[in-house]
Design a protein around this motif. Structure first.
Motif, PDB file in Angstrom:
ATOM      1  N   ALA A 101      52.341  60.072 -30.012  1.00  0.00           N
ATOM      2  CA  ALA A 101      52.899  61.377 -30.366  1.00  0.00           C
ATOM      3  C   ALA A 101      53.740  61.293 -31.638  1.00  0.00           C
ATOM      4  O   ALA A 101      53.955  62.312 -32.314  1.00  0.00           O
ATOM      5  CB  ALA A 101      53.738  61.913 -29.208  1.00  0.00           C
ATOM      6  N   GLN A 102      54.195  60.083 -31.993  1.00  0.00           N
ATOM      7  CA  GLN A 102      54.996  59.901 -33.206  1.00  0.00           C
ATOM      8  C   GLN A 102      54.141  59.687 -34.453  1.00  0.00           C
ATOM      9  O   GLN A 102      54.670  59.566 -35.550  1.00  0.00           O
ATOM     10  CB  GLN A 102      55.948  58.712 -33.034  1.00  0.00           C
ATOM     11  CG  GLN A 102      57.045  58.931 -32.004  1.00  0.00           C
ATOM     12  CD  GLN A 102      56.525  58.859 -30.590  1.00  0.00           C
ATOM     13  OE1 GLN A 102      55.554  58.143 -30.311  1.00  0.00           O
ATOM     14  NE2 GLN A 102      57.149  59.592 -29.681  1.00  0.00           N
ATOM     15  N   GLY A 103      52.810  59.598 -34.288  1.00  0.00           N
ATOM     16  CA  GLY A 103      51.932  59.480 -35.446  1.00  0.00           C
ATOM     17  C   GLY A 103      51.328  58.115 -35.675  1.00  0.00           C
ATOM     18  O   GLY A 103      50.505  57.945 -36.578  1.00  0.00           O
ATOM     19  N   GLY A 104      51.692  57.110 -34.882  1.00  0.00           N
ATOM     20  CA  GLY A 104      51.120  55.777 -35.038  1.00  0.00           C
ATOM     21  C   GLY A 104      49.753  55.675 -34.371  1.00  0.00           C
ATOM     22  O   GLY A 104      49.456  56.403 -33.420  1.00  0.00           O
ATOM     23  N   THR A 105      48.920  54.769 -34.876  1.00  0.00           N
ATOM     24  CA  THR A 105      47.585  54.545 -34.323  1.00  0.00           C
ATOM     25  C   THR A 105      47.407  53.064 -34.008  1.00  0.00           C
ATOM     26  O   THR A 105      47.730  52.206 -34.833  1.00  0.00           O
ATOM     27  CB  THR A 105      46.487  54.995 -35.296  1.00  0.00           C
ATOM     28  OG1 THR A 105      46.666  56.387 -35.592  1.00  0.00           O
ATOM     29  CG2 THR A 105      45.101  54.793 -34.693  1.00  0.00           C
ATOM     30  N   TYR A 106      46.875  52.785 -32.816  1.00  0.00           N
ATOM     31  CA  TYR A 106      46.642  51.413 -32.375  1.00  0.00           C
ATOM     32  C   TYR A 106      45.208  51.316 -31.863  1.00  0.00           C
ATOM     33  O   TYR A 106      44.769  52.155 -31.069  1.00  0.00           O
ATOM     34  CB  TYR A 106      47.632  51.013 -31.274  1.00  0.00           C
ATOM     35  CG  TYR A 106      49.071  51.124 -31.721  1.00  0.00           C
ATOM     36  CD1 TYR A 106      49.727  50.043 -32.293  1.00  0.00           C
ATOM     37  CD2 TYR A 106      49.764  52.326 -31.586  1.00  0.00           C
ATOM     38  CE1 TYR A 106      51.043  50.152 -32.722  1.00  0.00           C
ATOM     39  CE2 TYR A 106      51.077  52.444 -32.013  1.00  0.00           C
ATOM     40  CZ  TYR A 106      51.709  51.359 -32.577  1.00  0.00           C
ATOM     41  OH  TYR A 106      53.004  51.472 -33.007  1.00  0.00           O
ATOM     42  N   ARG A 107      44.506  50.290 -32.316  1.00  0.00           N
ATOM     43  CA  ARG A 107      43.117  50.081 -31.902  1.00  0.00           C
ATOM     44  C   ARG A 107      42.979  48.713 -31.236  1.00  0.00           C
ATOM     45  O   ARG A 107      43.423  47.707 -31.785  1.00  0.00           O
ATOM     46  CB  ARG A 107      42.171  50.192 -33.101  1.00  0.00           C
ATOM     47  CG  ARG A 107      42.061  51.601 -33.661  1.00  0.00           C
ATOM     48  CD  ARG A 107      41.043  51.673 -34.795  1.00  0.00           C
ATOM     49  NE  ARG A 107      40.788  53.047 -35.194  1.00  0.00           N
ATOM     50  CZ  ARG A 107      41.519  53.729 -36.062  1.00  0.00           C
ATOM     51  NH1 ARG A 107      42.568  53.148 -36.635  1.00  0.00           N
ATOM     52  NH2 ARG A 107      41.223  54.980 -36.363  1.00  0.00           N
ATOM     53  N   LEU A 108      42.338  48.722 -30.088  1.00  0.00           N
ATOM     54  CA  LEU A 108      42.091  47.498 -29.331  1.00  0.00           C
ATOM     55  C   LEU A 108      40.595  47.301 -29.167  1.00  0.00           C
ATOM     56  O   LEU A 108      39.862  48.271 -28.939  1.00  0.00           O
ATOM     57  CB  LEU A 108      42.730  47.585 -27.943  1.00  0.00           C
ATOM     58  CG  LEU A 108      44.185  47.163 -27.781  1.00  0.00           C
ATOM     59  CD1 LEU A 108      44.672  47.590 -26.402  1.00  0.00           C
ATOM     60  CD2 LEU A 108      44.349  45.669 -27.950  1.00  0.00           C
ATOM     61  N   GLN A 109      40.147  46.069 -29.263  1.00  0.00           N
ATOM     62  CA  GLN A 109      38.758  45.756 -28.972  1.00  0.00           C
ATOM     63  C   GLN A 109      38.680  44.363 -28.356  1.00  0.00           C
ATOM     64  O   GLN A 109      39.468  43.477 -28.682  1.00  0.00           O
ATOM     65  CB  GLN A 109      37.894  45.835 -30.233  1.00  0.00           C
ATOM     66  CG  GLN A 109      38.249  44.822 -31.315  1.00  0.00           C
ATOM     67  CD  GLN A 109      37.430  45.018 -32.576  1.00  0.00           C
ATOM     68  OE1 GLN A 109      37.249  46.132 -33.047  1.00  0.00           O
ATOM     69  NE2 GLN A 109      36.933  43.923 -33.126  1.00  0.00           N
ATOM     70  N   SER A 110      37.735  44.206 -27.429  1.00  0.00           N
ATOM     71  CA  SER A 110      37.543  42.904 -26.786  1.00  0.00           C
ATOM     72  C   SER A 110      36.135  42.823 -26.235  1.00  0.00           C
ATOM     73  O   SER A 110      35.474  43.846 -26.001  1.00  0.00           O
ATOM     74  CB  SER A 110      38.567  42.696 -25.662  1.00  0.00           C
ATOM     75  OG  SER A 110      38.289  43.548 -24.571  1.00  0.00           O
ATOM     76  N   GLY A 111      35.674  41.597 -26.018  1.00  0.00           N
ATOM     77  CA  GLY A 111      34.334  41.402 -25.489  1.00  0.00           C
ATOM     78  C   GLY A 111      34.215  41.777 -24.034  1.00  0.00           C
ATOM     79  O   GLY A 111      33.182  42.272 -23.590  1.00  0.00           O
ATOM     80  N   GLU A 112      35.292  41.569 -23.254  1.00  0.00           N
ATOM     81  CA  GLU A 112      35.269  41.873 -21.828  1.00  0.00           C
ATOM     82  C   GLU A 112      36.622  42.420 -21.397  1.00  0.00           C
ATOM     83  O   GLU A 112      37.651  42.146 -22.032  1.00  0.00           O
ATOM     84  CB  GLU A 112      34.927  40.622 -21.001  1.00  0.00           C
ATOM     85  CG  GLU A 112      33.554  40.041 -21.278  1.00  0.00           C
ATOM     86  CD  GLU A 112      33.295  38.774 -20.486  1.00  0.00           C
ATOM     87  OE1 GLU A 112      34.225  38.334 -19.779  1.00  0.00           O
ATOM     88  OE2 GLU A 112      32.186  38.236 -20.571  1.00  0.00           O
TER      89      GLU A 112
END
Length: 202
Positions: A101-112
């Motif tokens: 809600a404060q404008g930050g973006t976080y992206r997560l990725q993993s194989g499993e």
């Protein structure tokens, strides 16, 4: 003259229409000879047995929001529910995007990933990567994440790039304050930052 032209046109159409119909029928017969009904099944026998044993969803997609107003988007190649495990799921090649809600973006990725609804958490393994909108890109062998709040932790080593250079630490946590304020990124246990200044623009 017009009557003769009309008569010739009708005569030609009487010949062309049956020929066109014959061509279509011959095409259907040729296709029926090429396609083998025994080879038209889209799944192999082993894959059918796996789908019968485990409930499986291909290319699942989910969007939602947390109680703090953060937007969550979830993708995966495959999502399965092992037999006899209520509230437990396994996902392959997941991609998660969190917009706070404060404008930050976080992206997560993993194989499993193993998702446990009863404990409101997920365990990510196999080349886990987290990327932030303020310039961090970090890799870990294992991370945990909350499902209804921004609460990510790497109890083991993380390494990667930071806005100031390259970074390595023994553990990492990413969380929000209790009142839903700004997110806080903490590095602990032998933190090592190699500073790389940005080149000056002349």
């Amino acid at each position: 003259m017009k009557g003769d032209r009309y008569t010739r046109t009708v005569s030609w159409l009487k010949v062309l229409f049956p020929l066109a119909a014959l061509a279509l029928l011959s095409t259907l017969f040729l296709l029926s000879r090429v396609i083998d009904p025994g080879e038209a099944i889209p799944f192999a026998e082993k894959e059918i047995q796996e789908r019968l044993r485990d409930q499986q969803i291909t290319a699942p997609f989910f969007t939602g929001s947390t109680a703090q107003g953060d937007e969550l988007t979830f993708y995966a190649d495959v999502l399965t529910t092992p037999e006899g495990k209520i509230g437990a799921n396994k996902a392959e090649n997941i991609r998660v995007t969190i917009k706070t809600a404060q404008g930050g973006t976080y992206r997560l990725q993993s194989g499993e990933a193993e998702i446990d609804l009863t404990s409101n958490s997920a365990q990510l393994t196999n080349d886990v990567v987290i990327m932030t909108s303020n310039g961090y890109r970090l890799t870990s062998d294992f991370m945990t994440s909350g499902l209804s709040s921004l609460d990510i932790e790497s109890p083991g080593r993380v390494y990667g790039t930071a806005p100031e250079g390259t970074l390595e630490a023994g553990s990492m946590t990413l969380s929000q304050t209790e009142n839903g304020g700004a997110t806080q990124l903490f590095f602990t246990n032998r933190v090592k930052l190699i500073y790389k200044p940005k080149p000056l623009i002349e």
